[in-house]
Write a protein that holds these residues in place. Structure first.
Motif, PDB file in Angstrom:
ATOM      1  N   GLY A 136       0.811  -1.217   0.000  1.00 39.30           N
ATOM      2  CA  GLY A 136       0.000   0.000   0.000  1.00 39.30           C
ATOM      3  C   GLY A 136       0.842   1.263   0.000  1.00 39.30           C
ATOM      4  N   GLU A 137       0.277   2.329  -0.577  1.00 40.38           N
ATOM      5  CA  GLU A 137       0.997   3.603  -0.673  1.00 40.38           C
ATOM      6  C   GLU A 137       1.382   4.160   0.704  1.00 40.38           C
ATOM      7  OE1 GLU A 137       0.408   8.172  -2.309  1.00 40.38           O
ATOM      8  OE2 GLU A 137      -1.094   6.660  -2.822  1.00 40.38           O
ATOM      9  N   LEU A 138       0.429   4.186   1.645  1.00 40.27           N
ATOM     10  CA  LEU A 138       0.721   4.713   2.981  1.00 40.27           C
ATOM     11  C   LEU A 138       1.777   3.856   3.679  1.00 40.27           C
ATOM     12  CD1 LEU A 138       0.200   6.776   5.215  1.00 40.27           C
ATOM     13  CD2 LEU A 138      -1.707   5.343   5.985  1.00 40.27           C
ATOM     14  N   SER A 139       1.686   2.541   3.512  1.00 34.89           N
ATOM     15  CA  SER A 139       2.680   1.646   4.127  1.00 34.89           C
ATOM     16  C   SER A 139       4.070   1.882   3.541  1.00 34.89           C
ATOM     17  CB  SER A 139       2.277   0.184   3.923  1.00 34.89           C
ATOM     18  OG  SER A 139       1.053  -0.064   4.562  1.00 34.89           O
ATOM     19  N   ARG A 140       4.149   2.089   2.218  1.00 35.78           N
ATOM     20  CA  ARG A 140       5.448   2.386   1.591  1.00 35.78           C
ATOM     21  C   ARG A 140       5.982   3.732   2.064  1.00 35.78           C
ATOM     22  NH1 ARG A 140       2.813   0.223  -2.783  1.00 35.78           N
ATOM     23  NH2 ARG A 140       2.368   2.297  -3.645  1.00 35.78           N
ATOM     24  N   GLN A 141       5.092   4.719   2.161  1.00 43.39           N
ATOM     25  CA  GLN A 141       5.507   6.039   2.645  1.00 43.39           C
ATOM     26  C   GLN A 141       6.032   5.936   4.076  1.00 43.39           C
ATOM     27  OE1 GLN A 141       2.343   8.961   2.852  1.00 43.39           O
ATOM     28  NE2 GLN A 141       3.788  10.660   2.929  1.00 43.39           N
ATOM     29  N   PHE A 142       5.341   5.156   4.917  1.00 43.10           N
ATOM     30  CA  PHE A 142       5.780   4.961   6.298  1.00 43.10           C
ATOM     31  C   PHE A 142       7.166   4.313   6.337  1.00 43.10           C
ATOM     32  CE2 PHE A 142       6.267   2.115   9.932  1.00 43.10           C
ATOM     33  CZ  PHE A 142       6.203   3.024  10.968  1.00 43.10           C
ATOM     34  N   ALA A 143       7.362   3.232   5.571  1.00 40.14           N
ATOM     35  CA  ALA A 143       8.657   2.534   5.565  1.00 40.14           C
ATOM     36  C   ALA A 143       9.763   3.463   5.078  1.00 40.14           C
ATOM     37  CB  ALA A 143       8.574   1.276   4.704  1.00 40.14           C
ATOM     38  N   ASP A 144       9.493   4.231   4.037  1.00 40.02           N
ATOM     39  CA  ASP A 144      10.499   5.171   3.518  1.00 40.02           C
ATOM     40  C   ASP A 144      10.839   6.235   4.558  1.00 40.02           C
ATOM     41  OD1 ASP A 144      10.493   3.819   1.090  1.00 40.02           O
ATOM     42  OD2 ASP A 144       9.327   5.362   0.024  1.00 40.02           O
ATOM     43  N   GLN A 145       9.805   6.865   5.113  1.00 40.92           N
ATOM     44  CA  GLN A 145      10.028   7.941   6.091  1.00 40.92           C
ATOM     45  C   GLN A 145      10.710   7.416   7.350  1.00 40.92           C
ATOM     46  OE1 GLN A 145       9.754  11.180   5.783  1.00 40.92           O
ATOM     47  NE2 GLN A 145       8.803  11.175   3.764  1.00 40.92           N
ATOM     48  N   ALA A 146      10.327   6.221   7.796  1.00 38.81           N
ATOM     49  CA  ALA A 146      10.963   5.636   8.986  1.00 38.81           C
ATOM     50  C   ALA A 146      12.441   5.367   8.713  1.00 38.81           C
ATOM     51  CB  ALA A 146      10.252   4.351   9.398  1.00 38.81           C
ATOM     52  N   GLY A 147      12.748   4.854   7.544  1.00 45.51           N
ATOM     53  CA  GLY A 147      14.141   4.608   7.194  1.00 45.51           C
ATOM     54  C   GLY A 147      14.960   5.886   7.159  1.00 45.51           C
ATOM     55  N   TRP A 148      14.405   6.919   6.537  1.00 46.74           N
ATOM     56  CA  TRP A 148      15.123   8.204   6.475  1.00 46.74           C
ATOM     57  C   TRP A 148      15.262   8.831   7.860  1.00 46.74           C
ATOM     58  CZ3 TRP A 148      11.460   9.409   1.929  1.00 46.74           C
ATOM     59  CH2 TRP A 148      11.977   8.867   0.748  1.00 46.74           C
ATOM     60  N   LEU A 149      14.204   8.726   8.678  1.00 42.56           N
ATOM     61  CA  LEU A 149      14.259   9.263  10.036  1.00 42.56           C
ATOM     62  C   LEU A 149      15.320   8.539  10.857  1.00 42.56           C
ATOM     63  CD1 LEU A 149      13.132  11.105  12.269  1.00 42.56           C
ATOM     64  CD2 LEU A 149      11.357   9.367  12.664  1.00 42.56           C
ATOM     65  N   ASN A 150      15.331   7.209  10.789  1.00 43.54           N
ATOM     66  CA  ASN A 150      16.331   6.444  11.541  1.00 43.54           C
ATOM     67  C   ASN A 150      17.745   6.771  11.068  1.00 43.54           C
ATOM     68  OD1 ASN A 150      14.409   5.228  13.133  1.00 43.54           O
ATOM     69  ND2 ASN A 150      14.350   3.333  11.960  1.00 43.54           N
ATOM     70  N   GLN A 151      17.932   6.962   9.773  1.00 46.47           N
ATOM     71  CA  GLN A 151      19.252   7.337   9.261  1.00 46.47           C
ATOM     72  C   GLN A 151      19.685   8.706   9.799  1.00 46.47           C
ATOM     73  OE1 GLN A 151      20.149   6.765   5.017  1.00 46.47           O
ATOM     74  NE2 GLN A 151      18.256   5.556   4.916  1.00 46.47           N
ATOM     75  N   ALA A 152      18.754   9.664   9.820  1.00 45.37           N
ATOM     76  CA  ALA A 152      19.071  11.002  10.326  1.00 45.37           C
ATOM     77  C   ALA A 152      19.421  10.954  11.809  1.00 45.37           C
ATOM     78  CB  ALA A 152      17.890  11.953  10.078  1.00 45.37           C
ATOM     79  N   LEU A 153      18.670  10.164  12.575  1.00 46.85           N
ATOM     80  CA  LEU A 153      18.957  10.035  14.002  1.00 46.85           C
ATOM     81  C   LEU A 153      20.280   9.320  14.234  1.00 46.85           C
ATOM     82  CD1 LEU A 153      15.379   9.125  15.260  1.00 46.85           C
ATOM     83  CD2 LEU A 153      16.594  11.296  15.621  1.00 46.85           C
TER      84      LEU A 153
END
Length: 183
Positions: A136-153
């Motif tokens: 799903g689009e929202l699930s893909r957006q969540f996975a992408d954003q979580a990955g980028w957030l974890n990388q930034a942290l």
């Protein structure tokens, strides 16, 4: 010190983070400030939140903030240790708000506030990038954003630990970073 604790669902990451926060305050006998991002949206989440509350010492301070973490951290600058749980719930709150511009501003403000903090903060986040790409689009957006957030942290953290099946694995440490700088 920023210590990022990553792991999957029921991996033991919150227990590890709580133990770490307790150990950081052992000498000072100061309470930990527990900064919670969860919201009680359904019965199952209410039960999860109850279990988390039971696992923490009663003398810890609780601050519930589902959106504005930078402000919450700044207003608790005198806390000897902040335990922030959980970044992916915070991300879900923002994704469900359907305000990507406000999320971007808040994410950037959070990173800035974390960089300013002089006292320890332990941050819990789910590692969701080890599975398949969601349908799903929202699930893909969540996975992408979580990955980028974890990388930034992880980029600004002094310590990063991945917890798998209750076993902590050091991914980044100020000790190993210094060793690797000389290679």
């Amino acid at each position: 010190m920023i210590h990022l604790v990553l792991g999957g669902a029921r991996s033991g990451k919150s227990h590890f983070a709580e133990t770490l926060a307790s150990n950081l305050t052992q000498d000072t006998h100061q309470p930990v400030t527990y900064l919670a991002t969860a919201t009680m949206g359904d019965d199952e989440m209410i039960e999860r939140i109850s279990q988390h509350k039971l696992s923490r010492p009663n003398h810890w301070r609780l601050v519930e903030e589902p959106f504005h973490l930078a402000e919450a951290i700044a207003s608790n600058e005198n806390s000897s240790v902040i335990l922030l749980d959980c970044m992916t719930l915070w991300l879900s709150n923002w994704l469900c708000s359907h305000d990507p511009e406000a999320f971007t501003l808040e994410r950037d403000a959070l990173i800035d506030e974390l960089l300013k903090r002089q006292k320890p903060i332990v941050i819990v986040s789910n590692e969701v990038g080890s599975g398949i790409v969601p349908m799903g689009e929202l699930s893909r957006q969540f996975a992408d954003q979580a990955g980028w957030l974890n990388q930034a942290l992880a980029a600004i953290a002094t310590e990063v630990t991945l917890v798998v099946a209750g076993c902590p694995l050091t991914l980044k440490s100020t000790t190993t970073a210094r060793v690797n700088d000389h290679d």
